[in-house]
Enzyme design. Sequence first.
Site, PDB file in Angstrom:
ATOM      1  CB  CYS A  62     106.739  30.310  96.868  1.00  0.00           C
ATOM      2  SG  CYS A  62     107.408  31.439  95.633  1.00  0.00           S
ATOM      3  N   PRO A  90     124.639  47.961  77.387  1.00  0.00           N
ATOM      4  CG  PRO A  90     125.790  48.483  75.434  1.00  0.00           C
ATOM      5  CD  PRO A  90     125.492  49.004  76.792  1.00  0.00           C
ATOM      6  CB  ALA A 144     118.812  43.872  85.748  1.00  0.00           C
ATOM      7  N   GLY A 166     113.941  40.033  87.544  1.00  0.00           N
ATOM      8  CA  GLY A 166     113.401  39.625  88.847  1.00  0.00           C
ATOM      9  C   GLY A 166     113.047  40.776  89.767  1.00  0.00           C
ATOM     10  CE  LYS A 202      72.247  32.117  83.275  1.00  0.00           C
ATOM     11  NZ  LYS A 202      71.149  32.618  84.079  1.00  0.00           N
TER      12      LYS A 202
HETATM   13  P1  FAD Z   1     115.665  35.703  94.426  1.00  0.00           P
HETATM   14  O1  FAD Z   1     114.864  34.488  94.123  1.00  0.00           O
HETATM   15  O2  FAD Z   1     115.513  36.318  95.765  1.00  0.00           O
HETATM   16  O3  FAD Z   1     117.182  35.349  94.191  1.00  0.00           O
HETATM   17  C1  FAD Z   1     118.200  36.289  94.366  1.00  0.00           C
HETATM   18  C2  FAD Z   1     119.492  35.572  94.725  1.00  0.00           C
HETATM   19  O4  FAD Z   1     120.569  36.410  94.433  1.00  0.00           O
HETATM   20  C3  FAD Z   1     119.594  35.254  96.209  1.00  0.00           C
HETATM   21  O5  FAD Z   1     119.745  33.868  96.415  1.00  0.00           O
HETATM   22  C4  FAD Z   1     120.817  36.022  96.675  1.00  0.00           C
HETATM   23  O6  FAD Z   1     121.573  35.306  97.618  1.00  0.00           O
HETATM   24  C5  FAD Z   1     121.581  36.210  95.383  1.00  0.00           C
HETATM   25  N1  FAD Z   1     122.464  37.362  95.393  1.00  0.00           N
HETATM   26  C6  FAD Z   1     122.134  38.648  95.653  1.00  0.00           C
HETATM   27  N2  FAD Z   1     123.199  39.448  95.529  1.00  0.00           N
HETATM   28  C7  FAD Z   1     124.236  38.677  95.166  1.00  0.00           C
HETATM   29  C8  FAD Z   1     125.589  38.926  94.882  1.00  0.00           C
HETATM   30  N3  FAD Z   1     126.103  40.136  94.960  1.00  0.00           N
HETATM   31  N4  FAD Z   1     126.377  37.883  94.557  1.00  0.00           N
HETATM   32  C9  FAD Z   1     125.886  36.632  94.474  1.00  0.00           C
HETATM   33  N5  FAD Z   1     124.609  36.333  94.730  1.00  0.00           N
HETATM   34  C10 FAD Z   1     123.783  37.346  95.068  1.00  0.00           C
HETATM   35  N6  FAD Z   1     106.278  34.936  94.837  1.00  0.00           N
HETATM   36  C11 FAD Z   1     105.175  34.424  94.253  1.00  0.00           C
HETATM   37  O7  FAD Z   1     104.904  34.752  93.095  1.00  0.00           O
HETATM   38  N7  FAD Z   1     104.350  33.558  94.934  1.00  0.00           N
HETATM   39  C12 FAD Z   1     104.613  33.175  96.205  1.00  0.00           C
HETATM   40  O8  FAD Z   1     103.873  32.392  96.790  1.00  0.00           O
HETATM   41  C13 FAD Z   1     105.756  33.715  96.849  1.00  0.00           C
HETATM   42  N8  FAD Z   1     106.033  33.379  98.125  1.00  0.00           N
HETATM   43  C14 FAD Z   1     107.166  33.873  98.708  1.00  0.00           C
HETATM   44  C15 FAD Z   1     107.463  33.509 100.000  1.00  0.00           C
HETATM   45  C16 FAD Z   1     108.606  33.981 100.609  1.00  0.00           C
HETATM   46  C17 FAD Z   1     108.897  33.602 102.018  1.00  0.00           C
HETATM   47  C18 FAD Z   1     109.492  34.835  99.892  1.00  0.00           C
HETATM   48  C19 FAD Z   1     110.751  35.340 100.533  1.00  0.00           C
HETATM   49  C20 FAD Z   1     109.208  35.208  98.597  1.00  0.00           C
HETATM   50  C21 FAD Z   1     108.048  34.739  97.988  1.00  0.00           C
HETATM   51  N9  FAD Z   1     107.715  35.102  96.689  1.00  0.00           N
HETATM   52  C22 FAD Z   1     106.588  34.600  96.108  1.00  0.00           C
HETATM   53  C23 FAD Z   1     108.556  36.036  95.924  1.00  0.00           C
HETATM   54  C24 FAD Z   1     109.501  35.281  94.989  1.00  0.00           C
HETATM   55  O9  FAD Z   1     110.226  34.358  95.731  1.00  0.00           O
HETATM   56  C25 FAD Z   1     110.425  36.275  94.322  1.00  0.00           C
HETATM   57  O10 FAD Z   1     109.628  37.142  93.549  1.00  0.00           O
HETATM   58  C26 FAD Z   1     111.428  35.617  93.428  1.00  0.00           C
HETATM   59  O11 FAD Z   1     112.196  34.663  94.111  1.00  0.00           O
HETATM   60  C27 FAD Z   1     112.377  36.681  92.839  1.00  0.00           C
HETATM   61  O12 FAD Z   1     113.371  36.071  92.096  1.00  0.00           O
HETATM   62  P2  FAD Z   1     114.793  36.765  91.920  1.00  0.00           P
HETATM   63  O13 FAD Z   1     115.605  35.871  91.084  1.00  0.00           O
HETATM   64  O14 FAD Z   1     114.608  38.158  91.488  1.00  0.00           O
HETATM   65  O15 FAD Z   1     115.390  36.858  93.383  1.00  0.00           O
END
Ligand code: FAD
Length: 810
Positions: A46, A278, A282, A284, A436
């Site tokens: 972020c 099971p 998953a 995010g 208010k």
């Molecule tokens: P991520 O944080 O994206 O992490 C996933 C990780 O998995 C990555 O590092 C990737 O390399 C790794 N990966 C994927 N596949 C594999 C694999 N096969 N093997 C090994 N590693 C793997 N959200 C907000 O709520 N507020 C904000 O202000 C905000 N600003 C943002 C600004 C930017 C520029 C971006 C890009 C996103 C922003 N978000 C924001 C969204 C927020 O970052 C995501 O919702 C959050 O990071 C999701 O978390 P995650 O763990 O699902 O995925």
Amino acid sequence: MKPSKKILIIGGVAGGASATARLRRLDEHAEIVLLERGNEISYANCGLPYYIGGEIANKSALLLQTPEAFRRRYHVDVRVGHQVMSINRTDKIVTVKNLQSGDEYAESYDKLILSPGAEPLHPDGFESERIFTLRNVPDTLRIREFIDTHKPKNAVVVGGGYIGLEMAENLHRAGLGVTIVQRADHVLAPLDFDTACDVHRHIESKGVRLLLDNTVQAVVEKDGRLEITVKDGEQLVAEMMILAIGVRPDGSLAKQAGLQVNARGAIVVTENMLTSDPDIYAVGDAVEIVEFVAKQKDFIPLAGPANKQGRIAADHICGIDSKYTGTQGSAILRVFDMTVATTGLNERAIQDVGIDYEKSFTWSASHASYYPGAVNMAIKTLFEKPTGKILGVQITGYDGVDKRCDVIATAIRAGMSVFDLTRLELCYAPPYSSAKDPVNMAGFAAENILTGKVKTFHWHDIESLRQEQNIIFLDVRTQMEYDNGSIDGFVNIPLDDLRSRLGEIDKSKRIYVTCQIGVRGYAAARILTQNGFDAYNLSGGYRLYHSIFGPKTSVTRPSIPAASEIKVSGKALVIDACGLQCPGPIVKLSAAINSVGDGDIIEITTTDPAFCSDIEGFCRRTGNQLLETNSHKGMLIAKIRKGTKHLETTNEPVHHGKNFILFSGDLDKAIAAFIMANASAALGRKTSIFFTFWGLNLLRKPKKVRVSKDFLARMFGWMMPRGSTRLPLSKMNMGGMGAKLIRYIMKRKNIDSLEDLIASAQSQGVELIACSMSMDVMGIKPEELIDGVQLGGAAAMLAHAEESDMTLFI
Ligand code: FAD
């Protein structure tokens, strides 16, 4: 001691890192392996745009945890640069590739958590080292390095979502000229169009160009620049492009392993974040969630939900029955100095699920208006009928927006209604709130509607109401406010005169009332209703209507001399009108003007955003001169010079300007005019073109613009050519064939098209002035004109003529 179980986590950022830390806290004896293909874990996605803009100065600030520190703190086997290639569910092993050595190996698991995130959309045809997407630290460093090395002067950001707007702001901050191209009619999809209009105005007021209802059709890299063709035919030239058109859940590993994914590719999970296997969880951005309010399946990628889901998956693995109860889309964004926040459903989503609903627009000060620094926020509250259950809220403003949106987000979680909002006891002291609170006010307004105290109508009803005979439009603001700008067709009876002038109003008609923000309109509607009238109040009032339909700031702003040209002689009177609602600041300014002499300067500071447009109209009408306006964090500072008699500059002006009056709407005549204007500008002459009557047609945007018009104006609009590309030839037009032929010949002979000539004239500083009187006659609204056009009357044209040694009527 033998580990209790072996848990693999794929993805080491928001969801993955959160799950890992929670697992260790719950189970000291588990074997935990965190596999991340990138070189960082737990970084601040972020914060990435703010590093590009320079606000976050050090890269290290983005890294919340290093792999080593995480390993030490949580006793976890952290493997960065290790990508999971496949999952074998039968044998419960994953294949991992060490990205540095290229070696692949198998890793077994008892439990597996997937947190692979979402990937930015990057359509084919957008390949260039000047085109970027932003997801992680390497993307960020690439963009930053490009800016540092190539020093681009401008950029196009494709996509007006959260990341697009953050990038636009940060590129602007880094010194680039920025254009945003957005497919929808408004930025930020979770907002509705009406709320987004305040954001549009704010973005444009900062000098960022916004092309709405538009898409990039093609990009060609040529001579170190990108030539970008957008849907409405315009060609943009930029040195770099950011693609921020959305993200796709990364469900590829899950799909390949035969786990259930939805049509969009998002992994389907239970409330415990369990997939269809099971032993596999998953979390995010990669998973399908249930939207909290409407309980529909959805995809809402946000950091808060990802972190919470990681924790829930860890709990479940360790025997705790934690459940994810849904995502309500609470989100906040800083757009330059403005804050935009939202939670729950927007109007479109409510309509999609078919909930019977109503909405209210309130406009409240961030804290007691008499205490310095109060700024207003606009709150749109959506609620179910007749229960009052809160469905969603959208807030734009400055201070205190986050607090109010969070309170309402909490209320939505608790299943509260707008009636509950009226009862909330929130902290109050003048520097923080009002007795208010804005949240209470939103509740009161909604309660008044639901309990039948007031009937409301909305900005989008006005157009169809205009077709009805049996109605009266009534504006109850003061005469001065009304004179500064009103909605077409509304007659003025100020609220304080209403009781004594009830006899002037036809009781057999329905009365549609407006005021500035809806408060006086409500009082007027109450007076009218209790006197036997059928009255309705415009929710959000003229302020909201003007925000939606009013001319763009850049279009109407008068030519204000640069600060260096302002010659201050005589005293400057500084007045503070902060916290005052319209018409307070104008009234205070008017009194101040009366107290000073001709030529004196008055500097007024106000927090009323409507003042920006009011002051321009006020100065035009009263013959005072608006010298300068600046805004910061919701404060507007304007400098005005009293009197029509502007002070002479010390040097006698030399009149070498060229003044064109384009009356004709013919293609050939317009080309001739622009060729001459370009030549004049190239010679360094001050050049202006005054467009009147048919000439106005070539300033029209090629695409239909949503504006409110009466029948005649609409008819005129249909009949006249919309924009330069549709102009006919003055002779041999042959149903448009002639015009096409001329364009073809010009292209073959490498002569600039009319559109290129217009762009070139604008970039050379040729002033394009649209005659406001002809616009009125022909029903053309300022928003229908291309960007960069000023409005002016005959006086503006004559002033240019006086500064010129040539005036040409075409
Ligand atoms: P991520 O944080 O994206 O992490 C996933 C990780 O998995 C990555 O590092 C990737 O390399 C790794 N990966 C994927 N596949 C594999 C694999 N096969 N093997 C090994 N590693 C793997 N959200 C907000 O709520 N507020 C904000 O202000 C905000 N600003 C943002 C600004 C930017 C520029 C971006 C890009 C996103 C922003 N978000 C924001 C969204 C927020 O970052 C995501 O919702 C959050 O990071 C999701 O978390 P995650 O763990 O699902 O995925």
